[in-house]
Design an enzyme around this catalytic site. Structure first.
Site, PDB file in Angstrom:
ATOM      1  CG  HIS A 102     -13.678 -28.711   9.885  1.00  0.00           C
ATOM      2  ND1 HIS A 102     -14.777 -28.423  10.659  1.00  0.00           N
ATOM      3  CD2 HIS A 102     -14.054 -28.514   8.600  1.00  0.00           C
ATOM      4  CE1 HIS A 102     -15.781 -28.063   9.871  1.00  0.00           C
ATOM      5  NE2 HIS A 102     -15.374 -28.115   8.613  1.00  0.00           N
ATOM      6  CG  ASP A 156     -15.764 -29.527  13.973  1.00  0.00           C
ATOM      7  OD1 ASP A 156     -16.436 -30.410  13.421  1.00  0.00           O
ATOM      8  OD2 ASP A 156     -14.988 -28.761  13.349  1.00  0.00           O
TER       9      ASP A 156
END
Lengths: 553, 553
Positions: free
Chosen positions: B368, B193
């Site tokens: 994140h 990611d």
């Protein structure tokens, strides 16, 4: 005759950012401060700029003595062409501000009829019952002033945009003494810029960007593309000085930065050494590490030089792998997607992109004072009444709280567009409401087409109609699917030739665009709109609202 | 038979944020990871969502063994209805993820035909030649997994979205050991990611927001409106715990937050004490300081509960002077104007608005991982090959640099949508390109109208036409000027009754809106669009693209 009172009537900028405009009325005399524009919200399709509704001034046109400008940013002067075409009154501004105004009025063929009067910081002038003292302030632009307006009921001080830069790169210091003097004399009302009311502390001075920019210049091996707001004269000056220091020539690419630099040079704000500036056509003659290209387009505007360079569609500005693109600016909210699109294109060309994302050090500073500067000003001038200006409702509200926290003003008033504030020596009361609003103007966003930028009111829509070219693009191949269709309303529906030719224009515009441009719908819409506008103007002498619709298949 | 190789083919999410979808192929077997959607750029008028072009999967439909989901966010599951309607294959996901998927498929009447298979973190399952081990990770949502896919040429690890939260509020820790084990076994390729690759350091854990939120709850005298992303289960849990601690009842207002909370309660992620949650209709029965209202709409979505409450148009959620509105969320780029519009409305109601503008302390954390977490993962699993996923081009590029800086992977590859990466035990090479792209879907943005949200492809435009209601609003009075006009293309132009009735619908929608709503063009467009859509669907059984155009006069 009864003792007259002063009225203060904001026509724009109190409840939104932009289109700053405020009327001061005493008896039968009106003085207007600033005449700005605003860029529209996306909901207003096809609208290029928004200006304040000046019905109040038009209804009282015989009373309007003039418009006094604080500085040359679009949100303070951008509405002038529209306002002057309705109401031709004298315009007062400093030398630099008027140079911008001249260019703008010239574009709109209004310059010959305009009366522009230069004012000097520290030099009082009279407008009816008002005696106006411009006071030098510092900001991201040069030659900016606050206005201390002496009225029969007391002094009204309008700060304009300002920060307190204690080491202004142009050598013209913020006039602290003048404000302190006003504080001694007594100020009836202070109207102060709310832009950065959310920011704690002091805003760094313009020179604060030098160390980090110097590092970047020192570390860069290939070309530097330096982009900043074209009106950031201090920043342009700093970039030129750094280029000179590091042995790089400077090329100016983009109409707005070229324009702005020319004015700044004419007026002595920038004085580059002989031979520093080269013509963009000479870029190819120099080694990459000997070049600094000042380029327009920090906000990702689709037709700007930087956007075009990013998709390899600029004649002179070629971005090669390893070049550095430095965006010395902030992202204006709403422009994120456009800016990131440009950055992505640049990254694909393997350029190194340095922008103000918090990780790159101090490469940009704001032009507006932060909380401590706002408090300092209030403490310096000690107003009886305080009124925040320039901001969305929430900023005005925050600013009211900040002013109250200083304990200085006797009364703090949250005024909104259209409110009438009536003041005498001892009181300030909201006493009414006048008509205000936003007027949408369908200008031409294609900066290249100067001859085409005649301002028109959206009211003409009924007359000139709506023109919707609908283009279906195959997302996979970038090809046009079938023929573009054109839907019209109130215009040309009965002219098959015109419609067919317009369709051909759209096809040609699409064909002549690179694949990278065709994938960038913002660019395509702007190009199609510009080309169609010129065509329709020329062939039908009409100015319909043109809204290209791109559909992906 | 020659030794077969593995192919890795991103179909979405590598070059944009959103619509994550990636195919792994070995011989005649394809496994798909995630099936997300993306919200469109503003250039795509009238488009509600964008999903990846899955031509590659359709061309090889007999090979597709299933879609494995990493977690339940829209950018990972939102494309499922569209993809399953083209290609009905089994869908694998964790319990919570599948609960979201069920709701979504049910809305689109696809649930009965769908094969949903629950997976468990730590429990391997087989799909053709692939053996998939889901590994528990932490994120802003619950029940999220990375996927370690054992293939004949080695292990491919796809992180999905993650951060390394060392004290997850749901008591399910990030499975560091499993990743360390993989590092010992040897990972062929890591796909990671890229979302926060620009952020230095570590992302704070979900619990890091508690102290500041606790302060706010403690200091608030009237109602608290608490808004967060409806999928932020941890945040909802924290808000409920704080409400309980401070003696406030909790009401859930807004369909998405209601929905999400119900699922989280069913599955045991939230377990509010008896009596804590009240029905929105009971809000009036409690004193303001005994209430915490969890409300949908952090992004300023025009039809959300918060937007409606902000213009005093919500049945249960009344915002009174002195109430606090807490936005525990970030601003997704592109939503700034909508969010600030809502904040301005709230300020006008004299609510205290606390949002994540940098001055309000830690009231939101990202889901994140930041740079150090990305580096930690690379060091833990020691992949031979590294491929960044989830991001615009510039993020992927930054992530390539970050991975190289660790010195761990043998090779780092910048892959984009459509690239075919061919891997064996020793090599990874780009060997081709398949068709990819974005498919625009004209869903219905009015969240209330469940029965109406049948997905359709923009390709039907030719069939169903274009419907443009044009409304002129007098900016001063908010009144409609004249009759709305309706321009159509390829639809209903020959049906004067339908057009007249549609006009009446628009007039009625306008009349039934408050003045504050009428001034909010985003809201008006959404309302007009929703009402017309229902009308046309019912009366003409067509689904034209409806694009309201509002002109200010």
């Amino acid at each position: 005759m009864a003792l007259e009172k002063l009225q203060m009537i904001p026509l724009g900028g109190l409840g939104e950012f932009g289109m700053n405009c405020l009327a001061l009325r005493f008896g039968d005399d009106i003085l207007v401060i600033d005449a700005g524009l605003m860029f529209p919200e996306e909901e207003l399709l096809g609208v290029d700029i928004v200006v304040p509704d000046i019905s109040y001034l038009i209804e009282n046109r015989s009373m309007v003595r003039g418009i006094v400008l604080t500085h040359g940013h679009e949100d303070h002067i951008g509405g002038l062409p529209w306002i002057l075409s309705e109401l031709n009154v004298p315009v007062y501004g400093t030398e630099f501000t008027l140079a911008y105004v001249e260019g703008k009025l010239d574009e709109h063929r209004l310059l010959d009829d305009a009366e522009l009067i230069e004012i000097l910081p520290g030099k009082r002038f009279t407008l009816g019952p008002f005696s106006v003292m411009p006071i030098r302030v510092t900001h991201s632009l040069v030659d900016c002033v606050s206005l201390a307006i002496h009225t029969p009921v007391g002094i009204v001080l309008h700060t304009g945009d300002f920060k307190i830069d204690l080491s202004s790169p142009d050598g013209h210091p913020f006039d602290l003494q003048a404000f302190a003097d006003l504080g001694k004399q007594g100020v009836l009302a202070l109207l102060q810029d709310s832009t950065n009311v959310d920011r704690p502390g002091f805003t760094p001075g313009e020179k604060a960007v030098i160390p980090r920019l110097d590092d970047i210049f020192a570390a860069t091996k290939k070309k530097i593309f330096f982009s900043c707001f074209s009106s950031s004269i201090h920043r342009i000056k700093i970039a030129m000085e750094l280029a000179h220091k590091h042995g790089r020539k400077v090329a100016l690419v983009g109409r707005s930065i070229d324009n702005s630099t020319e004015i700044a040079q004419d007026l002595g704000y920038i004085d580059p050494p002989q031979g520093l500036i080269i013509h963009p056509g000479q870029i190819r003659d120099f080694a990459p590490d000997k070049l600094c290209i000042l380029i327009s387009g920090t906000q990702g505007e689709p037709m700007s030089a930087l956007s075009r360079a990013a998709v390899d569609n600029h004649k002179f500005a070629k971005i090669d792998p390893g070049d550095t693109v430095l965006l010395s600016s902030r992202i204006i909210p709403g422009n994120e997607k456009g800016i990131y699109r440009v950055i992505d294109h640049l990254e694909r060309r393997d350029a190194r992109v340095i922008h103000d994302d918090g990780t790159n050090g101090l490469i940009h500073v704001s032009g507006h004072g932060s909380q401590e500067e706002l408090r300092l000003m209030i403490n310096l001038v000690k107003p009886k009444f305080f009124i925040p200006v320039h901001g969305d409702y929430r900023h005005l509200k925050r600013h009211v709280e900040l002013a109250l926290s200083t304990g200085v003003p006797e009364k703090v008033i949250l005024l909104e567009d259209g409110d009438v504030l009536t003041l005498d020596k001892d009181s300030a009361q909201k006493t009414g409401k006048v008509t205000t609003g936003r007027v949408c103007i369908d200008n031409n966003s294609t900066a290249d087409v100067v001859e085409d930028t005649v301002i028109r009111d959206r009211k003409h829509l009924g007359e000139d109609g709506l023109f919707l070219p609908i283009i279906a693009i195959n997302k996979r191949t970038g090809a046009i699917e079938g023929q573009p269709e054109i839907t019209t309303r109130g215009f040309a529906a009965d002219d098959p030739d015109l419609l067919r030719n317009a369709r051909d224009i759209v096809v040609r515009t699409l064909e002549q665009s690179s694949e990278e441009e065709r994938r960038d719908y913002g660019v395509m819409k702007d190009k199609i709109r510009g080309d169609l506008k010129r065509f329709i103007q020329k062939n039908a002498n009409r100015r319909p609202l043109i809204m290209p619709i791109i559909l992906e298949l």
